[in-house]
Design a protein around this motif. Structure first.
Motif, mmCIF file in Angstrom:
data_model
loop_
_atom_site.group_PDB
_atom_site.id
_atom_site.type_symbol
_atom_site.label_atom_id
_atom_site.label_comp_id
_atom_site.label_asym_id
_atom_site.label_seq_id
_atom_site.Cartn_x
_atom_site.Cartn_y
_atom_site.Cartn_z
ATOM 1 N N ASN B 7 0.855 -1.174 0.000
ATOM 2 C CA ASN B 7 0.000 0.000 0.000
ATOM 3 C C ASN B 7 0.895 1.228 0.000
ATOM 4 N N GLY B 9 0.292 4.212 0.797
ATOM 5 C CA GLY B 9 0.101 5.112 1.931
ATOM 6 C C GLY B 9 -0.311 6.512 1.477
ATOM 7 N N PRO B 10 -0.023 7.555 2.285
ATOM 8 C CA PRO B 10 0.856 7.457 3.455
ATOM 9 C C PRO B 10 0.179 6.864 4.686
ATOM 10 N N LEU B 11 0.985 6.202 5.497
ATOM 11 C CA LEU B 11 0.566 5.716 6.789
ATOM 12 C C LEU B 11 1.035 6.732 7.820
ATOM 13 N N SER B 12 0.090 7.272 8.552
ATOM 14 C CA SER B 12 0.416 8.308 9.525
ATOM 15 C C SER B 12 0.188 7.778 10.930
ATOM 16 N N LEU B 21 3.635 -2.078 8.725
ATOM 17 C CA LEU B 21 3.744 -1.988 7.271
ATOM 18 C C LEU B 21 3.617 -3.388 6.691
ATOM 19 N N THR B 86 10.025 6.224 3.246
ATOM 20 C CA THR B 86 9.329 5.189 2.469
ATOM 21 C C THR B 86 9.990 3.853 2.760
ATOM 22 N N THR B 106 5.867 1.919 0.897
ATOM 23 C CA THR B 106 4.836 2.562 1.708
ATOM 24 C C THR B 106 5.443 3.766 2.400
ATOM 25 N N SER B 107 4.805 4.900 2.228
ATOM 26 C CA SER B 107 5.274 6.124 2.882
ATOM 27 C C SER B 107 4.770 6.151 4.321
ATOM 28 N N LEU B 108 5.668 6.317 5.261
ATOM 29 C CA LEU B 108 5.330 6.396 6.687
ATOM 30 C C LEU B 108 5.605 7.802 7.179
#
Lengths: 116, 112
Positions: B7, B9-12, B21, B86, B106-108
């Motif tokens: 995915n 993302g972003p996952l925040s 992740l 990422t 995935t961008s965190l």
């Protein structure tokens, strides 16, 4: 231990021009890889060398891309003529041998190419 | 069919929380799995690799592998703003190639 060296760091060219990137792997690393990373995507392998021989170039667009590693040490990747979709970061990586990649690669800092 | 999926993302997550992740892969014969971290404008750096089913821990990072379900995950405990990057999943596909196939990452974002 010095890392993987790449140059130039950035390059902006017009479409249909040519460009060349240089990579010097970690000393003693027989295997060298060139990757293309388009913004928002993961790295995609373009070509793998073992010493000065090509192991895998199945994803290299050979009509415009070429690469060489004449003395089994440093390598050059060339694009001629460049297209807009070639805008990407070009990453070089090295490992002692293909099997050593199981422990992960060491990547260079990359060359960011912008084609306008 | 994409071989390695993540995915984007972003996952925040808030600072101090656990970031989770995930990565799925299509090649059931895959044996080796890697997590790379890539800061904006920088090259990827290896942070974890795992071969066997189960968990592998290294400091604040835990990699989890479930071959039956064909997924590998990365947990980051006590997330810090400096973890914002990422995260790329890479898989060594079966067939004898030693070249990892990367997911898109995935961008965190870890916010204070």
């Amino acid at each position: 231990e010095a890392g993987v060296a790449q140059s130039p760091r950035y390059k902006i060219i017009e479409k249909r021009q040519s460009v060349a990137f240089w990579c010097n792997p970690i000393s003693g690393h027989a295997t060298l890889y060139w990757y293309q990373q388009i913004l928002g995507q993961g790295p995609k392998l373009l070509i793998q060398f073992q010493n000065n021989g090509v192991v895998d170039d199945s994803q290299l667009p050979k009509d415009r891309f070429s690469a060489e590693r004449l003395k089994g040490v440093d390598s050059t990747l060339k694009i001629q003529p460049a297209k807009l979709e070639d805008s990407a970061v070009y990453l070089c990586a090295s490992s002692l041998a293909p099997g050593q990649a199981l422990g992960g690669y060491t990547f260079g800092s990359g060359t960011r190419l912008t084609v306008v | 069919q994409k071989e390695v999926e993540q995915n984007s993302g972003p996952l925040s997550v808030p600072e101090g929380a656990i970031a989770s992740l995930n990565c799925t892969y299509s090649d059931r014969g895959s044996q080796s799995f890697f997590w790379y971290r890539q800061y904006s404008g920088k090259s990827p750096e290896l942070i974890m690799f795992i071969y066997s089913n189960g968990d592998k821990e290294d400091g604040r990072f835990t990699a989890q592998l479930n071959k039956a379900s064909q997924y590998v995950s990365l947990l980051i405990r006590d997330s810090q703003p400096s973890d914002s990057a990422t995260y790329l999943c890479a898989v060594l596909l079966s067939g004898g190639s030693y070249i990892p196939t990367f997911g898109r990452g995935t961008s965190l974002i870890v916010h204070p």
